[in-house]
Design an enzyme around this catalytic site. Structure first.
Site, PDB file in Angstrom:
ATOM      1  N   LYS A  80       0.838  -1.211   0.000  1.00  0.00           N
ATOM      2  CA  LYS A  80       0.000   0.000   0.000  1.00  0.00           C
ATOM      3  C   LYS A  80       0.867   1.252   0.000  1.00  0.00           C
ATOM      4  O   LYS A  80       1.799   1.360   0.783  1.00  0.00           O
ATOM      5  CB  LYS A  80      -0.913  -0.012   1.231  1.00  0.00           C
ATOM      6  CG  LYS A  80      -1.835  -1.224   1.263  1.00  0.00           C
ATOM      7  CD  LYS A  80      -2.660  -1.269   2.521  1.00  0.00           C
ATOM      8  CE  LYS A  80      -1.829  -1.557   3.734  1.00  0.00           C
ATOM      9  NZ  LYS A  80      -2.630  -1.827   4.938  1.00  0.00           N
ATOM     10  N   THR A  97      -8.777   8.805   8.748  1.00  0.00           N
ATOM     11  CA  THR A  97      -8.172   7.625   8.129  1.00  0.00           C
ATOM     12  C   THR A  97      -7.894   6.512   9.135  1.00  0.00           C
ATOM     13  O   THR A  97      -7.289   5.508   8.787  1.00  0.00           O
ATOM     14  CB  THR A  97      -6.835   7.995   7.458  1.00  0.00           C
ATOM     15  OG1 THR A  97      -6.055   8.698   8.426  1.00  0.00           O
ATOM     16  CG2 THR A  97      -7.045   8.858   6.244  1.00  0.00           C
ATOM     17  N   GLY A 153      -8.029   3.340  10.947  1.00  0.00           N
ATOM     18  CA  GLY A 153      -8.631   2.052  10.601  1.00  0.00           C
ATOM     19  C   GLY A 153      -8.614   1.716   9.116  1.00  0.00           C
ATOM     20  O   GLY A 153      -9.215   0.735   8.689  1.00  0.00           O
ATOM     21  N   THR A 154      -7.880   2.525   8.325  1.00  0.00           N
ATOM     22  CA  THR A 154      -7.875   2.288   6.876  1.00  0.00           C
ATOM     23  C   THR A 154      -7.346   0.901   6.512  1.00  0.00           C
ATOM     24  O   THR A 154      -7.941   0.171   5.721  1.00  0.00           O
ATOM     25  CB  THR A 154      -7.001   3.359   6.169  1.00  0.00           C
ATOM     26  OG1 THR A 154      -7.512   4.629   6.522  1.00  0.00           O
ATOM     27  CG2 THR A 154      -7.051   3.210   4.670  1.00  0.00           C
ATOM     28  N   GLY A 155      -6.208   0.538   7.120  1.00  0.00           N
ATOM     29  CA  GLY A 155      -5.582  -0.744   6.792  1.00  0.00           C
ATOM     30  C   GLY A 155      -6.464  -1.909   7.203  1.00  0.00           C
ATOM     31  O   GLY A 155      -6.627  -2.893   6.458  1.00  0.00           O
ATOM     32  N   CYS A 156      -7.057  -1.803   8.405  1.00  0.00           N
ATOM     33  CA  CYS A 156      -7.936  -2.879   8.906  1.00  0.00           C
ATOM     34  C   CYS A 156      -9.111  -3.052   7.939  1.00  0.00           C
ATOM     35  O   CYS A 156      -9.469  -4.170   7.560  1.00  0.00           O
ATOM     36  CB  CYS A 156      -8.510  -2.518  10.280  1.00  0.00           C
ATOM     37  SG  CYS A 156      -7.261  -2.072  11.482  1.00  0.00           S
TER      38      CYS A 156
HETATM   39  C1  LIG Z   1      -6.904  -2.875  17.576  1.00  0.00           C
HETATM   40  C2  LIG Z   1      -6.240  -2.119  16.493  1.00  0.00           C
HETATM   41  N1  LIG Z   1      -5.910  -2.739  15.365  1.00  0.00           N
HETATM   42  C3  LIG Z   1      -5.319  -2.061  14.371  1.00  0.00           C
HETATM   43  C4  LIG Z   1      -5.048  -0.722  14.490  1.00  0.00           C
HETATM   44  C5  LIG Z   1      -4.345   0.017  13.396  1.00  0.00           C
HETATM   45  O1  LIG Z   1      -5.141   1.003  12.824  1.00  0.00           O
HETATM   46  P1  LIG Z   1      -4.575   2.465  12.567  1.00  0.00           P
HETATM   47  O2  LIG Z   1      -3.247   2.296  11.893  1.00  0.00           O
HETATM   48  O3  LIG Z   1      -5.544   3.152  11.721  1.00  0.00           O
HETATM   49  O4  LIG Z   1      -4.427   3.115  13.919  1.00  0.00           O
HETATM   50  C6  LIG Z   1      -5.407  -0.089  15.705  1.00  0.00           C
HETATM   51  N2  LIG Z   1      -5.161   1.218  15.896  1.00  0.00           N
HETATM   52  N3  LIG Z   1      -5.997  -0.817  16.684  1.00  0.00           N
END
Ligand SMILES: Cc1ncc(COP(=O)(O)O)c(N)n1
Length: 558
Positions: free
Chosen positions: A209, A269, A271-274
């Site tokens: 990405k 943004t 949570g974008t990757g999740c």
């Molecule tokens: C439980 C959990 N899983 C994954 C992410 C990554 O997401 P981000 O990079 O957007 O903070 C996060 N912040 N929390």
């Protein structure tokens, strides 16, 4: 009542499993995954690896679930419900990774990669917190990557993985690291090499990405990292000059695919990757191939970012439900500056096309409309204008402020002026003033104008505005389309060219803009409920259909 359910066999859903951490803030982790699964019409199951105390500003606590209990959850899901696809997110530590890998190997003894398994190698939260022990990267490489079908790292994650892989295994020949030094990915060429290197560690497909590495569209050079950190301060012009490239390497097919994306300057943004890895897994569960699942998943995420939500004081959330609950009436953005109007045009798309691309309109464009049809239409249109003026007079009456009353009254004066021009224009077609005023109103005209007045009498200003809107906006659209269409017959060769020019004219187009702005404003103040929005849509649709009847009437001279 019988309890016979045989005629309604329960639906068997597509199932997707997430193995990830909980984000109490709701934007990332398990929460993002389940929202995405639901939005993409799959049944989500979850195995929690950790519970984080997290909001839009920071992660202030991580509570890892004991590895055995992670395995127990996984066992519970796989032994009964099963799954059509799996995604992994935050795996937290080496013990959990090992437990997950062990349980997966037990359920998928010989099938590697595990069918439809997407691995998002979550390491650091966008707020800066470490979500994976550094010592666990090596276990991730050794235990999880060989089971992985699609790996979805961002650039920093790819760098960590490759640096670690090289360090742990000096014999491995990787192109992105030099003599055991850290891997550095700072160009598209390096991205290609890195994706190939990553595939050597197990995954069938690598989606690298490019969100952390915007490129200038013109030169293909990467934006300096220090500028990227002040993302919200980037100018709008610079935003337009940049693009993101997500790179896919399909190792089996030996094919690179570059997905170029608009660079969106937004802070929503988290949570974008999740969300992306969850969307890809859901698409795989539906039966899409790897490449299609990635492309469709990317589109879902891009729309969810574009439709982003302001939640909390830090990085806001994506709108996972943008397809289900249109954000249209919430806030205009540069992607959707007229949310209500755009919503209505979309909702009434079929009728809108019939109206604005009617045979009558095509006849105007190529000059083939029979002269008698046009004359008949012009007479009826004058009578229509009379009621149109009255409807605006009604608006002036219903308005609650002097300024609003004046705005409506001004339009009445404007229509009176227009109708004089109409009379002059009719004279060119041999239609006298007496001809016009002695014309009987057609039934289509009666239906349309009285409908507008009735809505105006019984409803509020927004109802009235929407009954008028298809005429106002539609003529603007038609004027613009015909004027710009290269197939339109122009100038002297087309007897209707002046009509087209009139509605393309900036004076008319500005009136449309003003009308739309008023509608959007009153919708914003009203914040209609879903039920009310449906009502408004009904008015807009009926008036659009009455416009269609008006053209039909003109063609058939009813
Ligand atoms: C439980 C959990 N899983 C994954 C992410 C990554 O997401 P981000 O990079 O957007 O903070 C996060 N912040 N929390």
């Amino acid at each position: 009542m019988t309890s016979d359910t045989s005629s309604h066999p329960p639906h068997v859903p597509f199932k997707v499993l997430t193995i990830a951490g909980s984000d109490s803030g709701g934007g990332a982790g398990i929460q993002a995954d389940i929202k995405t699964f639901t939005s993409l019409k799959t049944f989500g199951t979850s195995v929690l690896t950790s519970v984080t105390s997290q909001n839009t500003l920071k992660v202030d606590g991580i509570h890892a679930i004991p590895a055995d209990f992670v395995a127990q959850q996984l066992e519970a899901v796989l032994s009964d419900i099963g799954t059509n696809a799996i995604k992994t997110g935050m795996l937290c530590n080496a013990e959990i990774i090992a437990a997950v890998a062990r349980t997966l190997r037990k359920h998928y003894p010989d099938t590697y990669p595990v069918p439809n398994m997407v691995v998002d190698p979550v390491m650091i939260a966008s707020s800066g917190a470490a979500l994976l022990d550094t010592s666990a990267i090596e276990t991730l490489i050794r235990e999880i990557l060989p089971l992985c079908y699609i790996l979805t790292p961002n650039v920093p994650e790819a760098e960590y993985i490759l640096t670690k892989a090289q360090l742990e295994n000096p014999g491995l020949v990787l192109s992105t690291t030099t003599q055991g030094g850290p891997a550095r990915i700072d160009s598209l060429d390096k991205m290609r090499l890195a994706a190939q290197d990553l595939a050597r560690l197990g995954p069938s497909i690598v989606l690298l990405k490019g969100g952390h590495l915007p490129f200038y569209k013109k030169t293909g050079l990467a934006l300096p990292q220090d500028l990227l950190h002040a993302i919200e301060d980037l100018s709008v012009e610079l935003e337009d000059e940049l693009e993101l490239v997500d790179l896919i390497w399909d190792a089996k097919a030996g094919v690179f695919t570059e997905l170029r994306k608009e660079f969106l300057r937004t802070s929503s943004t988290h949570g974008t990757g999740c969300t992306l890895s969850a969307a890809i897994a859901a698409n795989l569960a539906h039966g899409l191939g790897g490449m299609d699942a990635i492309i469709k998943g990317g589109d879902y995420v891009q729309s969810a970012i574009r439709d982003g939500l302001t939640v909390g004081r830090g990085k806001g959330s994506l709108n996972h439900f943008h397809q289900i609950v249109p954000r249209s009436i919430e806030k205009p953005t540069r992607y959707n500056p007229h949310p209500l109007t755009n919503y209505l045009l979309k909702a009434c798309e079929v009728d809108w096309k019939k109206y604005t691309e009617h045979e009558f309109v095509q006849g105007l464009a190529d000059g083939t409309l029979p002269r008698e049809s046009f004359i008949h239409y012009m007479k009826q249109d004058y009578l229509f204008l009379q009621t149109y003026a009255r409807a605006h007079g009604l608006g002036a009456f219903k308005a609650r402020t002097m300024a609003e009353s004046k705005a409506f009254a001004d339009i009445v004066v404007h229509i009176a002026h227009e109708s004089q021009l109409h009379i002059n224009y009719c004279a060119k077609w041999g239609i006298s003033y007496d001809d016009i005023v002695n014309t009987q109103e057609s039934m289509a005209n009666v239906a349309y104008t009285r409908y507008v007045l009735d809505i105006g009498m019984t409803g509020d200003l927004l109802d009235l505005g929407l009954a008028i809107a298809p005429c106002l906006i539609g003529y603007g659209h038609i004027g613009n389309r015909l004027y710009n269409d290269p197939n339109t017959v122009r100038g002297q060769a087309n007897p209707y060219w002046e009509w087209i020019e009139n509605y393309h004219d900036s004076g008319y187009q500005e009136a449309v803009e003003r009308g739309v702005a008023t509608l959007e404003h009153s919708c914003n103040t009203q914040q209609p409920s879903e039920h009310r929005l449906k009502q408004l849509e009904g008015i807009f649709r009926t008036a659009t259909r009455l416009e269609i009847s008006f053209w039909d009437m003109a063609l058939q001279r009813l």
